[in-house]
Scaffold this motif. Structure first.
Motif, PDB file in Angstrom:
ATOM      1  N   SER A 241       0.827  -1.213   0.000  1.00  0.00           N
ATOM      2  CA  SER A 241       0.000   0.000   0.000  1.00  0.00           C
ATOM      3  C   SER A 241       0.860   1.261   0.000  1.00  0.00           C
ATOM      4  O   SER A 241       0.521   2.256  -0.647  1.00  0.00           O
ATOM      5  CB  SER A 241      -0.937  -0.003   1.210  1.00  0.00           C
ATOM      6  OG  SER A 241      -0.191  -0.063   2.421  1.00  0.00           O
ATOM      7  N   THR A 242       1.986   1.210   0.712  1.00  0.00           N
ATOM      8  CA  THR A 242       2.893   2.353   0.745  1.00  0.00           C
ATOM      9  C   THR A 242       3.543   2.557  -0.613  1.00  0.00           C
ATOM     10  O   THR A 242       3.661   3.687  -1.104  1.00  0.00           O
ATOM     11  CB  THR A 242       3.983   2.139   1.813  1.00  0.00           C
ATOM     12  OG1 THR A 242       3.365   1.972   3.086  1.00  0.00           O
ATOM     13  CG2 THR A 242       4.932   3.327   1.870  1.00  0.00           C
ATOM     14  N   LYS A 245       1.066   4.062  -3.022  1.00  0.00           N
ATOM     15  CA  LYS A 245       0.871   5.486  -2.735  1.00  0.00           C
ATOM     16  C   LYS A 245       2.022   6.314  -3.299  1.00  0.00           C
ATOM     17  O   LYS A 245       1.809   7.368  -3.930  1.00  0.00           O
ATOM     18  CB  LYS A 245       0.760   5.694  -1.227  1.00  0.00           C
ATOM     19  CG  LYS A 245       0.559   7.149  -0.820  1.00  0.00           C
ATOM     20  CD  LYS A 245       0.437   7.276   0.698  1.00  0.00           C
ATOM     21  CE  LYS A 245       0.282   8.734   1.121  1.00  0.00           C
ATOM     22  NZ  LYS A 245       0.180   8.860   2.598  1.00  0.00           N
TER      23      LYS A 245
END
Length: 268
Positions: A241-242, A245
């Motif tokens: 998820s990081t 992003k």
């Protein structure tokens, strides 16, 4: 004149510190780096480690897989400065279930067949290979080793690493090359991973691979992991998820590069 032990220690410390201070460099993203070792030394280590891996891991004989990976690497390498490596890059597909790839100083690229089951098209494979080449472009291996050596402030320690001829048996060197890690450097490694993501995104876009597919790749990676992974603070890699992003934040610039690319890659 008699020299005290304390004075000698201060002198050694000053010399070591001076060596470190004059070895500062800047990464492609503008981050300050500590670079102590000559790049030629890292190239030798990379070549030796790669030779060892080719002896220990089965090499794929699948023509289609090899052609795909070689084509993708060739397209990406067109946009890698010769200052990174001015020789002919060697690309090998390893017949192994690992969902992984790597690039080493000295012009070496390895892709495991397991990756080709998760990276489902040429663009997603390019995202991974571009990321790995990004580590080499940013001299992350040299930086990791330099940080570890500088922590001891000993010229002897640096010399010992340079004189080592047993790369496969040297954890520090293997760690520096990105082939092993230690808990004490996890945060530092995550910084490298994020930087390599950005460099790789730029590289794949310039080469005419669709940059948005890098996000799709990490969605696939997340699905493939089935939740079996440590928390991000205990991992050498950012969470999927990081990464998504960070990639998304840099996507507008990458998309512009892709739209302006003279040729669109076609390795399928």
């Amino acid at each position: 004149m008699k020299v005290s032990l304390t004075s000698m220690k201060k002198t050694v410390l000053a010399l070591a510190t001076a060596s470190i201070l004059v070895s500062c460099a800047t990464s492609p993203t503008g981050r300050s780096q500590l670079i102590i070792f000559p790049d030629s030394q890292l190239n030798e280590m990379g070549e030796q480690a790669f030779t060892s891996m080719k002896s220990d891991i089965k090499i794929s004989n699948q023509r289609v897989e090899n052609a795909l990976v070689q084509c993708i690497a060739n397209e990406l390498l067109e946009f890698v400065p010769s200052s990174v490596f001015d020789g002919e890059w060697e690309v090998v597909v390893f017949d192994d279930a690992q969902v992984n790839a790597f690039a080493l100083p000295g012009g070496k690229i390895g892709v495991y067949t397991g990756l080709l089951g998760v990276a489902v098209n040429q663009h997603q494979v390019a995202a991974v290979v571009g990321h790995e080449i990004g580590h080499v472009i940013a001299r992350h291996g040299n930086e990791r080793m330099s940080q570890s050596a500088a922590a001891s402030f000993t010229q002897q320690g640096i010399a010992a690493i340079l004189q080592s001829n047993e790369v496969a048996q040297t954890p520090l060197i293997m760690q520096g090359l990105g082939l092993a890690t230690q808990l004490g450097t996890l945060s530092y490694s995550r910084d490298h991973e994020t930087e390599a993501d950005i460099i790789g995104l730029d590289l794949m876009a310039r080469a005419g691979f669709q940059p948005q597919e890098s996000v799709e790749l990490w969605k696939n990676m997340a699905a493939n992991s089935s939740g079996e992974k440590p928390p991000e603070f205990l991992s050498t890699h950012p969470a999927e998820s990081t990464r998504i992003k960070n990639l998304s934040a840099n996507m507008p610039a990458a998309t512009k590069l892709y739209n302006n690319a003279a040729n669109k890659a076609d390795c399928s």
